[in-house]
Enzyme design. Structure first.
Site, PDB file in Angstrom:
ATOM      1  N   ALA A  65       0.872  -1.167   0.000  1.00 35.93           N
ATOM      2  CA  ALA A  65       0.000   0.000   0.000  1.00 35.93           C
ATOM      3  C   ALA A  65       0.914   1.223   0.000  1.00 35.93           C
ATOM      4  O   ALA A  65       2.065   1.153   0.439  1.00 35.93           O
ATOM      5  CB  ALA A  65      -0.877  -0.016   1.240  1.00 35.93           C
ATOM      6  N   GLY A 109       0.515  -4.966   0.942  1.00 35.03           N
ATOM      7  CA  GLY A 109      -0.707  -5.027   0.139  1.00 35.03           C
ATOM      8  C   GLY A 109      -0.482  -5.676  -1.221  1.00 35.03           C
ATOM      9  O   GLY A 109      -1.417  -6.224  -1.814  1.00 35.03           O
ATOM     10  N   GLU A 112      -0.709  -9.282  -0.600  1.00 40.39           N
ATOM     11  CA  GLU A 112      -2.120  -9.557  -0.288  1.00 40.39           C
ATOM     12  C   GLU A 112      -2.982  -9.523  -1.541  1.00 40.39           C
ATOM     13  O   GLU A 112      -3.894 -10.338  -1.702  1.00 40.39           O
ATOM     14  CB  GLU A 112      -2.607  -8.537   0.758  1.00 40.39           C
ATOM     15  CG  GLU A 112      -1.897  -8.737   2.090  1.00 40.39           C
ATOM     16  CD  GLU A 112      -2.145  -7.604   3.081  1.00 40.39           C
ATOM     17  OE1 GLU A 112      -1.957  -6.427   2.710  1.00 40.39           O
ATOM     18  OE2 GLU A 112      -2.533  -7.892   4.216  1.00 40.39           O
ATOM     19  N   GLU A 132       4.846  -4.958   7.031  1.00 39.87           N
ATOM     20  CA  GLU A 132       4.115  -3.894   7.738  1.00 39.87           C
ATOM     21  C   GLU A 132       4.634  -3.676   9.153  1.00 39.87           C
ATOM     22  O   GLU A 132       4.571  -2.575   9.691  1.00 39.87           O
ATOM     23  CB  GLU A 132       2.610  -4.229   7.796  1.00 39.87           C
ATOM     24  CG  GLU A 132       1.880  -4.133   6.465  1.00 39.87           C
ATOM     25  CD  GLU A 132       1.841  -5.439   5.687  1.00 39.87           C
ATOM     26  OE1 GLU A 132       2.687  -6.336   5.943  1.00 39.87           O
ATOM     27  OE2 GLU A 132       0.958  -5.572   4.817  1.00 39.87           O
TER      28      GLU A 132
HETATM   29  C1  HXC Z   1       4.975   4.348  -1.443  1.00 42.26           C
HETATM   30  C2  HXC Z   1       6.847   3.358  -2.345  1.00 42.26           C
HETATM   31  C3  HXC Z   1       6.515   2.116  -1.756  1.00 42.26           C
HETATM   32  C4  HXC Z   1       5.304   2.057  -0.979  1.00 42.26           C
HETATM   33  C5  HXC Z   1       8.357   1.872  -2.835  1.00 42.26           C
HETATM   34  N1  HXC Z   1       7.995   3.149  -3.018  1.00 42.26           N
HETATM   35  N2  HXC Z   1       7.480   1.209  -2.084  1.00 42.26           N
HETATM   36  N3  HXC Z   1       6.078   4.453  -2.197  1.00 42.26           N
HETATM   37  N4  HXC Z   1       4.591   3.192  -0.853  1.00 42.26           N
HETATM   38  N5  HXC Z   1       4.876   0.933  -0.427  1.00 42.26           N
HETATM   39  C6  HXC Z   1       8.692   4.187  -3.771  1.00 42.26           C
HETATM   40  C7  HXC Z   1       9.937   4.671  -3.042  1.00 42.26           C
HETATM   41  O1  HXC Z   1       9.590   5.646  -2.069  1.00 42.26           O
HETATM   42  C8  HXC Z   1      10.722   5.263  -4.198  1.00 42.26           C
HETATM   43  O2  HXC Z   1      10.188   6.518  -4.551  1.00 42.26           O
HETATM   44  C9  HXC Z   1      10.406   4.325  -5.337  1.00 42.26           C
HETATM   45  O3  HXC Z   1       9.183   3.659  -4.986  1.00 42.26           O
HETATM   46  C10 HXC Z   1      11.496   3.275  -5.531  1.00 42.26           C
HETATM   47  O4  HXC Z   1      11.696   2.618  -4.316  1.00 42.26           O
HETATM   48  P1  HXC Z   1      13.144   2.434  -3.630  1.00 42.26           P
HETATM   49  O5  HXC Z   1      12.908   2.212  -2.194  1.00 42.26           O
HETATM   50  O6  HXC Z   1      14.042   3.546  -4.025  1.00 42.26           O
HETATM   51  O7  HXC Z   1      13.618   1.108  -4.364  1.00 42.26           O
HETATM   52  P2  HXC Z   1      14.605   0.004  -3.783  1.00 42.26           P
HETATM   53  O8  HXC Z   1      15.766   0.632  -3.074  1.00 42.26           O
HETATM   54  O9  HXC Z   1      14.887  -0.896  -4.935  1.00 42.26           O
HETATM   55  O10 HXC Z   1      13.757  -0.798  -2.679  1.00 42.26           O
HETATM   56  C11 HXC Z   1      12.621  -1.521  -3.076  1.00 42.26           C
HETATM   57  C12 HXC Z   1      11.782  -1.929  -1.831  1.00 42.26           C
HETATM   58  C13 HXC Z   1      11.497  -0.652  -0.982  1.00 42.26           C
HETATM   59  C14 HXC Z   1      12.566  -2.928  -0.990  1.00 42.26           C
HETATM   60  C15 HXC Z   1      10.512  -2.577  -2.342  1.00 42.26           C
HETATM   61  O11 HXC Z   1      10.952   0.345  -1.842  1.00 42.26           O
HETATM   62  C16 HXC Z   1      10.518  -0.883   0.143  1.00 42.26           C
HETATM   63  O12 HXC Z   1      10.877  -1.423   1.189  1.00 42.26           O
HETATM   64  N6  HXC Z   1       9.276  -0.434  -0.043  1.00 42.26           N
HETATM   65  C17 HXC Z   1       8.262  -0.497   1.008  1.00 42.26           C
HETATM   66  C18 HXC Z   1       7.762  -1.886   1.165  1.00 42.26           C
HETATM   67  C19 HXC Z   1       6.713  -1.971   2.271  1.00 42.26           C
HETATM   68  O13 HXC Z   1       6.972  -1.637   3.437  1.00 42.26           O
HETATM   69  N7  HXC Z   1       5.502  -2.424   1.920  1.00 42.26           N
HETATM   70  C20 HXC Z   1       4.399  -2.491   2.843  1.00 42.26           C
HETATM   71  C21 HXC Z   1       3.616  -1.209   2.836  1.00 42.26           C
HETATM   72  S1  HXC Z   1       2.332  -1.205   4.035  1.00 42.26           S
HETATM   73  P3  HXC Z   1      11.068   7.872  -4.463  1.00 42.26           P
HETATM   74  O14 HXC Z   1      10.108   8.933  -4.892  1.00 42.26           O
HETATM   75  O15 HXC Z   1      11.525   7.984  -3.066  1.00 42.26           O
HETATM   76  O16 HXC Z   1      12.180   7.630  -5.437  1.00 42.26           O
HETATM   77  C22 HXC Z   1       1.118  -2.117   3.360  1.00 42.26           C
HETATM   78  C23 HXC Z   1      -0.098  -2.231   4.239  1.00 42.26           C
HETATM   79  C24 HXC Z   1      -1.163  -3.040   3.577  1.00 42.26           C
HETATM   80  O17 HXC Z   1       1.206  -2.608   2.321  1.00 42.26           O
HETATM   81  C25 HXC Z   1      -2.405  -2.971   4.380  1.00 42.26           C
HETATM   82  C26 HXC Z   1      -3.651  -3.152   3.610  1.00 42.26           C
HETATM   83  C27 HXC Z   1      -3.554  -2.994   2.181  1.00 42.26           C
END
Ligand code: HXC
Length: 258
Positions: A65, A109, A112, A132
């Site tokens: 998400a 998400g 999911e 998360e």
């Molecule tokens: C918003 C995101 C994002 C996310 C990545 N980006 N994941 N933006 N929400 N979930 C954005 C980054 O901010 C970045 O934008 C761009 O995508 C590229 O990501 P990087 O981090 O620079 O890439 P990388 O170093 O290759 O790392 C990839 C990654 C990392 C390991 C996937 O991005 C990451 O850990 N993302 C978050 C994963 C996460 O925590 N997911 C769960 C979310 S909570 P900019 O503009 O900065 O360049 C969730 C709750 C669900 O899902 C509940 C109900 C649906």
């Protein structure tokens, strides 16, 4: 309809929905999820569509998400607005089969969403996770529920508590995905599977989806009775007559969804 965060293509009875927010690794925001539900409903209502495929990019199916969208929200915002609730329900209402074709990250998400599809085919580069916990929250669209039923309590606890990622090989071994294929072959293999499903009787296909999903909802005895009654009721269809006559006559069945 013109979409901004997804691409929809319908070809040979398959609707291919590609998540398309490359700058955010396909993070799921309100717009993407509502466009996705709309595209799925259109596919459901389009007689030409017999199977649906959801995919992302080579780098990410969806990295979760949208954290930037969520970060400023309060409890009242997300509870009163039922964040992601209607969209999750909307996806679950789709009766046609949906395959997730996963390459790269399927996190939070994203994992999911893949699990809400009927089965997952992934590339050897896929990485699944429920990270998360690192954000001070828990999964909200099935990561603590579906994942536990798919891969068991121990692995699900491990994934949800440590936030670690699972690679494709472990995902297949654990029963999360149905097949792992080389990254270059992901779409070809998935579309071949979708085409295979598209050749079947849509009535029987929808019955399979309902029966298998029922196995997660009801006790075994109820599920077995449901399956038997659906099996028996399919004898009221022309497609059952056609399928069985075609076998006896050693020819391909021509199903008409009747
Ligand atoms: C918003 C995101 C994002 C996310 C990545 N980006 N994941 N933006 N929400 N979930 C954005 C980054 O901010 C970045 O934008 C761009 O995508 C590229 O990501 P990087 O981090 O620079 O890439 P990388 O170093 O290759 O790392 C990839 C990654 C990392 C390991 C996937 O991005 C990451 O850990 N993302 C978050 C994963 C996460 O925590 N997911 C769960 C979310 S909570 P900019 O503009 O900065 O360049 C969730 C709750 C669900 O899902 C509940 C109900 C649906």
């Amino acid at each position: 309809m013109a979409y901004e965060t997804i691409i929809v293509e319908v070809e040979d009875h398959v609707a291919l929905i590609t998540l398309n927010r490359p700058d955010a690794l396909n993070a799921l925001n309100d717009q993407l999820l509502s466009e996705l539900v709309k595209a799925l409903e259109d596919a459901q209502n389009n007689d030409k569509v017999r199977c649906i495929v959801i995919t992302g990019s080579e780098k990410a199916f969806a990295a979760g998400a949208d954290i930037k969208m969520m970060s400023e929200k309060s409890f009242v915002d997300v509870f009163a607005g039922d964040l992601f609730g209607p969209e999750a329900e909307g996806i679950m209402r789709i009766r046609k089969p949906i395959i997730a074709a996963v390459s790269g990250y399927a996190l939070g998400g994203g994992c999911e969403l893949a699990m809400m599809c009927d089965f997952i085919i992934c590339s050897d580069t896929a990485k699944f996770g429920q990270p998360e916990i690192n954000l001070g929250v828990i999964a909200g669209m099935g990561g603590s529920q579906r994942l536990t039923r798919f891969i068991g309590k121990s692995k699900s606890m491990d994934m949800n508590l440590t936030g670690r990622f699972m690679d494709a090989e472990e995902a297949e071994r654990s029963g999360l995905v149905s097949r792992v294929v080389p990254a270059k072959k992901l779409m070809e293999e998935t579309m071949t599977a979708a085409q295979k499903i598209a050749e079947k009787s849509m009535i029987a296909v929808m019955a399979v989806k309902e029966a298998v999903n029922r196995s997660y909802e009801v006790p075994l005895r109820e599920g077995l009775l449901f399956e038997r009654r659906v099996f028996q009721s399919l004898f009221a269809t022309e497609d059952q007559k056609e399928g069985m006559s075609a076998f006896a006559e050693k020819r391909e069945a021509q199903f008409r969804d009747k």
